[in-house]
Design an enzyme around this catalytic site. Structure first.
Site, PDB file in Angstrom:
ATOM      1  CG  HIS A 185      -9.950   4.357   2.683  1.00  0.00           C
ATOM      2  ND1 HIS A 185     -11.381   3.673   2.546  1.00  0.00           N
ATOM      3  CD2 HIS A 185      -8.900   3.525   2.910  1.00  0.00           C
ATOM      4  CE1 HIS A 185     -10.442   2.561   2.924  1.00  0.00           C
ATOM      5  NE2 HIS A 185      -9.928   2.216   2.202  1.00  0.00           N
ATOM      6  CG  MET A 200      -2.026   1.189   1.187  1.00  0.00           C
ATOM      7  SD  MET A 200      -3.157   0.743  -0.436  1.00  0.00           S
ATOM      8  CE  MET A 200      -3.994   0.682   0.285  1.00  0.00           C
ATOM      9  CE  LYS A 212      -3.303   2.293   9.495  1.00  0.00           C
ATOM     10  NZ  LYS A 212      -3.290   2.204   8.627  1.00  0.00           N
ATOM     11  CG  ASN A 238     -14.295  -0.860   3.545  1.00  0.00           C
ATOM     12  OD1 ASN A 238     -14.244  -1.015   2.912  1.00  0.00           O
ATOM     13  ND2 ASN A 238     -13.156  -0.516   3.971  1.00  0.00           N
ATOM     14  CG  ASP A 256       9.534  -0.454   6.433  1.00  0.00           C
ATOM     15  OD1 ASP A 256       8.121   0.024   6.000  1.00  0.00           O
ATOM     16  OD2 ASP A 256       8.884  -1.197   7.785  1.00  0.00           O
ATOM     17  CB  SER A 316      -9.723   0.522   5.624  1.00  0.00           C
ATOM     18  OG  SER A 316      -9.617  -0.120   5.891  1.00  0.00           O
TER      19      SER A 316
END
Ligand code: 3HC
Length: 709
Positions: free
Chosen positions: A439, A313, A396, A489, A332, A418
């Site tokens: 998103h 992603m 997160k 969603n 990362d 999401s």
């Protein structure tokens, strides 16, 4: 140079050449007033003996980009008709040269085909995209283009609807010259040269009088072309009608062909699929307008972007910005993961280059803008940072807190979650005014949808900046309020719940997917979960369960959880709701057995009379009902926003316009009655079948979602 002005078209003179300029911003669409203005200019040209040639051009950023699509909702196309204008042009007896630039599309390109010649700036894009609106070229395109370039190339071009470059158009033979600059001068010189030839006795070339290649137009030729198009039930009507119109061009005189084309065009214009596609065209543009946001608001500059998380992603998100020439730093915490992420992006670009979609230079240039780092402090000079870390609240929260500390003042911080609460993450960052959700949908470098989640404290300037950057990177952005699952969603919940209950009741995954795909959805629910990951889908349910957010229904989404436990994670483990040979899904008795056992365990009665109609209604009507709730809660601003989300992100057939437009075609009253009917049939202990107040109100008042203010 003298100048005569008539409504939206202007006639001026450059020596013996009349210059007709259309001026209807922003894209010079051919509205009734434009056509009327053109007729007036052509009358003046006809009367003026001193004018021996004409150049047709437009003011502003583009030559005419097509007919005015908003006129197609009128019961009758207002006169003068496009074909009346074209007939006057062809009968003028003076050469007309079209000076083309920008995006010459649809009725704009057709207008130019009625000229004697066409000259274009090298940067021009030319196309007949009507098919993408469920239409066909309706101002002579199906009759003139085959006369200019031949049957097969014309059909290919019109049924695909994709624009081509000026160089390609020259090669195909429907423009005559490409220039790098001095467009008007070159077009004028060409018009005057044609006038001189005419004066020397050479007849004018009139496109409608050119012969058509009847020999190639055999019944077998057209049959083959018709069969190549999508089936009628899957939005293929427009493409098939285009083939039929070209066939008519071979069978009939030009004049009769034009009548044939006009009848077919009106038929298409009035069809539900064209209405739906036009609705989406405008909805996509409307979605970018935020109620209450001052127009022309100063935006924050976005010169550099940061991405946290070098997974699939994160890499996909980064590519969007690199493609637009914006430098990206990707973070990362783990060197190996970072290298893998950088490697995937490099491979993606190299694959595009191998397919000829990018040059080696472009690959080098994009990778040159891309930097990896292990330390969050490297994001200190970024104007926008998007976190794409693992979908876990704890992770997160930790990332957002760090971003709040390292980002420079004024930087925008976005989460790609999401499902998680944007307001909570915004608070944790300590900078809620600078925070929102972005998103992206997977694969993020391909999927056009971007849900922009507006937090309770998001600064309007931050929202406006993100909507603008979304346009720059080619995304179709829709604003959502904060709620579980946002627009897309959240609506998926009732849909997946019913798909699973149907499995327990005795339908197979293939029967359910087949029924859903038959109405045009790109993928049925089970094929979709198998592709996205059964483990991913199960995790959402498990997390909701932990948070006490599931309905008090023991049989709720038990199949996905069971398949997950069994290690059937979908395509990636070659087994999920189906078993897989490569990518081919094969029905699996083991899944049938799982469903039988679960049905017994939860006391669900199995039956063998589940119809496709029941499947479609039970899966999609709750989805529409949830869409109505989303609207009444103000999570989405407009029904069209919901439609854009589903058409762009979830494979809802564009020719049905999205769930809310489709609901309007079916009728809110019909949907309401069906929901209540299923409530009576199955009981409504969990409130699954209660129509939302908005849907119920529309049903009682015989109104539609499109009637909402
Ligand atoms: N009719 C009416 N409005 C149109 C229009 C059209 N053909 N094309 C664009 N617009 C409007 C848009 O709705 C938008 O309005 P808004 O600012 O109020 O939202 C505005 O023009 C600017 O459009 P975009 O935001 O899309 O601007 P872009 O610069 O991104 O793109 C474009 C420009 C490539 C021309 C794009 O607008 C486009 O693809 N337009 C449609 C082209 C098309 O489909 N033409 C065929 C029409 S059907 C036809 O010609 C039938 C004929 O055969 C009889």
């Amino acid at each position: 140079m003298s100048s005569l002005v008539t409504s939206l078209a202007t006639l001026s003179k450059n020596g013996s050449t009349g210059i007709i300029e259309i001026n209807n911003p922003p894209v010079n669409a051919s509205s009734q007033k434009v056509r009327q203005g053109m007729m007036e200019c052509l009358r003046l040209v006809a009367e003026d003996k001193a004018i021996t040639s004409v150049v047709l051009t437009c003011a502003g950023r583009t030559f005419m980009a097509g007919a005015d699509i908003s006129e197609f909702d009128l019961p009758e196309l207002p006169r003068p008709d496009y074909n009346e204008v074209h007939a006057v042009m062809e009968a003028l007896g003076k050469p007309i040269v079209a000076a083309l630039f920008g995006t010459v599309l649809g009725g704009g390109l057709e207008l130019s085909l009625s000229c004697q010649a066409r000259v274009a700036l090298a940067s021009t894009k030319l196309g007949l995209p009507e098919v993408k609106l469920g239409l066909l070229p309706g101002s002579g395109g199906t009759q003139r283009l085959p006369r200019l370039i031949g049957l097969a190339p014309a059909i290919d071009f019109m049924t695909a609807g994709n624009p081509v470059s000026a160089a390609q158009a020259l090669k195909m033979g429907f423009i005559d010259k490409v220039v790098d600059d001095g467009l008007l001068e070159q077009a004028t010189a060409m018009a005057q040269a044609l006038a001189e030839k005419q004066a020397a006795g050479e007849p004018l070339r009139v496109t409608s009088k050119l012969p058509i290649d009847k020999a190639s137009g055999t019944p077998a030729f057209f049959e083959e072309y018709r069969n190549k198009q999508a089936p009628l039930a899957k939005g293929g009507s427009a493409a098939r009608q285009i083939v039929r119109c070209v066939e008519a061009a071979c069978e009939q005189s030009f004049e009769d062909g034009i009548i044939f084309e006009r009848t077919a065009f009106i038929d298409r214009k009035n069809s539900a699929d064209s209405r739906a596609l036009r609705h989406l065209f405008f909805a996509e543009r409307e979605a970018t307008r935020i109620p209450g946001l001052a127009a022309g608001m100063e935006l924050r500059p976005i010169r550099k972007v940061g991405v946290v998380g070098a997974g699939t992603m994160g890499g996909g998100i980064a590519m969007n910005f690199l493609n637009a020439g914006i430098p990206v730093t990707i973070i990362d915490l783990n060197q190996e993961a970072l290298q893998r992420g950088l490697g995937i992006v490099r491979k993606n670009y190299e694959a595009s280059a191998a397919k000829g979609r990018l040059t080696a230079d472009q690959v080098t240039q994009r990778l040159g803008l891309f930097h990896g780092a292990l330390d969050m402090a490297e994001l200190g000079d970024c104007d926008l940072v998007i976190e794409a870390a693992f979908e876990s609240l704890e992770i997160k929260k930790s990332v957002c807190k760090q971003l709040g500390a390292v980002c420079k003042p004024g930087a925008i911080i976005a989460s790609n979650t999401s499902t998680l609460d944007i307001d909570l993450l915004a608070e944790v960052s300590g900078r809620p005014a600078d925070f929102l959700g972005m998103h992206f949908f997977s694969p993020a470098n391909v999927m056009r949808l971007l849900e922009v989640v507006r937090g309770a404290k998001t600064d309007p300037q931050v929202l406006a900046t993100v909507m603008a950057i979304a346009k720059k990177i080619g995304k179709s952005a829709v604003v959502s309020g904060v709620c579980f699952g946002f627009i897309g969603n959240r609506m998926l919940e009732g849909y997946l719940r019913e798909a699973e209950l149907l499995l327990l009741e005795g339908a197979s995954p293939a029967q359910i997917d087949g029924a859903i795909e038959a109405i045009g959805m790109a993928m049925g629910p089970h094929r979709m979960i198998d592709m996205a990951g059964v483990d991913v889908a199960a995790k959402v349910v498990i997390e909701q369960d932990k948070a006490g957010a599931l309905p008090n229904d023991p049989s709720y989404r038990v199949v996905v959880r069971k398949l997950n436990e069994l290690g059937r994670h979908g395509q990636k483990t070659s087994a999920g709701y189906y078993r897989y040979q490569g990518r081919t899904a094969i029905e699996d008795d083991a899944v049938w057995k799982v469903c039988e056992e679960l049905a017994q365990k939860y006391g669900v009665k199995r039956r063998d009379n589940i119809s496709d109609k029941e499947i479609v209604e039970r899966c999609l009507y709750p989805l529409i009902n949830e869409g109505a709730r989303i609207l009444e809660e103000g999570i989405a601003y407009r029904p069209g926003d919901v439609d854009v989300v589903w058409a762009q992100g979830y494979g809802f057939p564009a020719y049905k316009g999205g769930p809310m437009q489709w609901a309007d075609e079916i009728g809110p009253a019909v949907i309401c009655a069906a929901l209540e009917g299923y409530g009576r049939q199955f009981g409504n202990a969990h409130g699954y079948w209660t129509p939302s107040p908005l849907l119920a109100k529309l049903a009682t008042q015989h109104r539609h979602f499109s009637d909402l203010p």
